[in-house]
Design a protein around this motif. Structure first.
Motif, PDB file in Angstrom:
ATOM      1  N   GLN A  98      33.157  34.151  38.287  1.00 31.06           N
ATOM      2  CA  GLN A  98      32.767  33.070  39.186  1.00 31.06           C
ATOM      3  C   GLN A  98      32.985  31.687  38.579  1.00 31.06           C
ATOM      4  N   ASP A  99      33.022  31.589  37.264  1.00 33.26           N
ATOM      5  CA  ASP A  99      33.194  30.297  36.619  1.00 33.26           C
ATOM      6  C   ASP A  99      34.622  30.037  36.161  1.00 33.26           C
ATOM      7  N   ASP A 100      35.527  30.939  36.478  1.00 31.38           N
ATOM      8  CA  ASP A 100      36.927  30.760  36.097  1.00 31.38           C
ATOM      9  C   ASP A 100      37.662  29.922  37.135  1.00 31.38           C
ATOM     10  N   LEU A 101      38.978  29.805  36.977  1.00 30.30           N
ATOM     11  CA  LEU A 101      39.801  29.048  37.912  1.00 30.30           C
ATOM     12  C   LEU A 101      39.567  29.545  39.342  1.00 30.30           C
ATOM     13  N   PRO A 102      39.386  28.648  40.310  1.00 29.37           N
ATOM     14  CA  PRO A 102      39.179  29.082  41.689  1.00 29.37           C
ATOM     15  C   PRO A 102      40.300  29.996  42.168  1.00 29.37           C
ATOM     16  N   LEU A 103      39.941  30.918  43.023  1.00 27.21           N
ATOM     17  CA  LEU A 103      40.908  31.913  43.480  1.00 27.21           C
ATOM     18  C   LEU A 103      42.124  31.256  44.131  1.00 27.21           C
ATOM     19  N   SER A 104      41.905  30.209  44.907  1.00 24.81           N
ATOM     20  CA  SER A 104      43.025  29.546  45.584  1.00 24.81           C
ATOM     21  C   SER A 104      44.035  28.989  44.589  1.00 24.81           C
ATOM     22  N   GLU A 105      43.547  28.445  43.479  1.00 30.14           N
ATOM     23  CA  GLU A 105      44.439  27.908  42.457  1.00 30.14           C
ATOM     24  C   GLU A 105      45.099  29.041  41.666  1.00 30.14           C
ATOM     25  N   ALA A 106      44.316  30.098  41.400  1.00 24.74           N
ATOM     26  CA  ALA A 106      44.877  31.247  40.694  1.00 24.74           C
ATOM     27  C   ALA A 106      46.011  31.877  41.489  1.00 24.74           C
ATOM     28  N   ARG A 107      45.861  31.913  42.807  1.00 22.68           N
ATOM     29  CA  ARG A 107      46.892  32.517  43.649  1.00 22.68           C
ATOM     30  C   ARG A 107      48.207  31.763  43.553  1.00 22.68           C
ATOM     31  N   LYS A 108      48.146  30.443  43.417  1.00 19.32           N
ATOM     32  CA  LYS A 108      49.370  29.652  43.276  1.00 19.32           C
ATOM     33  C   LYS A 108      50.156  30.081  42.036  1.00 19.32           C
ATOM     34  N   LEU A 109      49.426  30.450  40.985  1.00 17.83           N
ATOM     35  CA  LEU A 109      50.068  30.848  39.739  1.00 17.83           C
ATOM     36  C   LEU A 109      50.470  32.319  39.746  1.00 17.83           C
ATOM     37  N   MET A 110      49.625  33.147  40.305  1.00 13.24           N
ATOM     38  CA  MET A 110      49.832  34.596  40.251  1.00 13.24           C
ATOM     39  C   MET A 110      50.757  35.124  41.338  1.00 13.24           C
TER      40      MET A 110
END
Length: 211
Positions: A86-98
């Motif tokens: 929950q305290d890591d990179l927001p899912l929306s931002e992670a999706r851009k990378l992943m």
């Protein structure tokens, strides 16, 4: 993502004197069909080296490989995905990378589960169900949270946290069909047989079918 039943997470502190690869290979042979590299103490270089080794192992057995926390390491070693808290990179931002790779999210209450599903998580972790040394300061969510998720959430979820062979029936009875364990598997003198025992427990509730 591919369906799974038994999710094994590394925990080198639980098997001193035995290599991580040896223990995780035994877990895979016993039926673990998704493996996560979790290392909260190593340097980036150390974790990357372990990630490359586990990527080779899991690819050989056609098992899904997830890296905890480190999106850069997951991408560098071409892991299948990453697991975030929950305290890591927001899912929306992670999706851009992943991109289309797997993103799993730890959740501890139904509001977090709903948000993860709405934002496009591929699966969620549900826990900790019981007290656990890997999350010593986290309050157990109990099997009641499993029942909430089972009623509301449509994406895959995996129950995690303090799950052992002696209490997994309570977890399965609450509705979970995907189980994650750390110390019970990697701390076992026979990880393969422990995994087989978990699979037998799961199959007793699923009739042998993957959900």
């Amino acid at each position: 993502m591919r369906e799974f039943r038994l999710y094994a997470i590394t925990g080198e502190e639980y098997h001193p004197g035995r290599s991580m690869l040896e223990v995780m290979e035994e877990a895979i042979k016993g039926g673990a069909d998704i493996v996560q590299l979790r290392d909260k103490k190593g340097t980036k270089r150390e974790i990357l080296e372990k990630a490359y080794a586990l990527r080779e192992l899991t690819a050989r057995y056609n098992v899904t490989f997830i890296v905890n926390d480190h999106i850069d390491i997951a991408l560098a070693c071409e892991a299948d995905g990453v697991h975030l808290g929950q305290d890591d990179l927001p899912l929306s931002e992670a999706r851009k990378l992943m991109g289309k790779r797997i993103i799993g999210i730890s959740t501890h209450r139904i509001e977090e589960a709903r948000a993860a599903e709405a934002e496009g998580a591929d699966y969620i972790g549900v826990g900790p169900i019981f007290p656990t040394k890997t999350k010593e300061h986290a309050k157990p969510v109990t099997t009641e949270y499993i029942k909430q998720v089972e009623r509301e959430i449509k994406i895959p979820y995996v129950a995690i946290g303090g799950i052992k062979l002696h209490n997994v029936d309570d977890v399965l009875a609450a509705g979970a069909r995907r189980i994650c364990a750390v110390s019970e598997i990697v701390g076992s003198p026979d990880p393969a047989e422990t995994c087989r025992a978990f699979i037998r427990k799961i199959e007793a509730y699923t009739g042998g079918d993957k959900q």
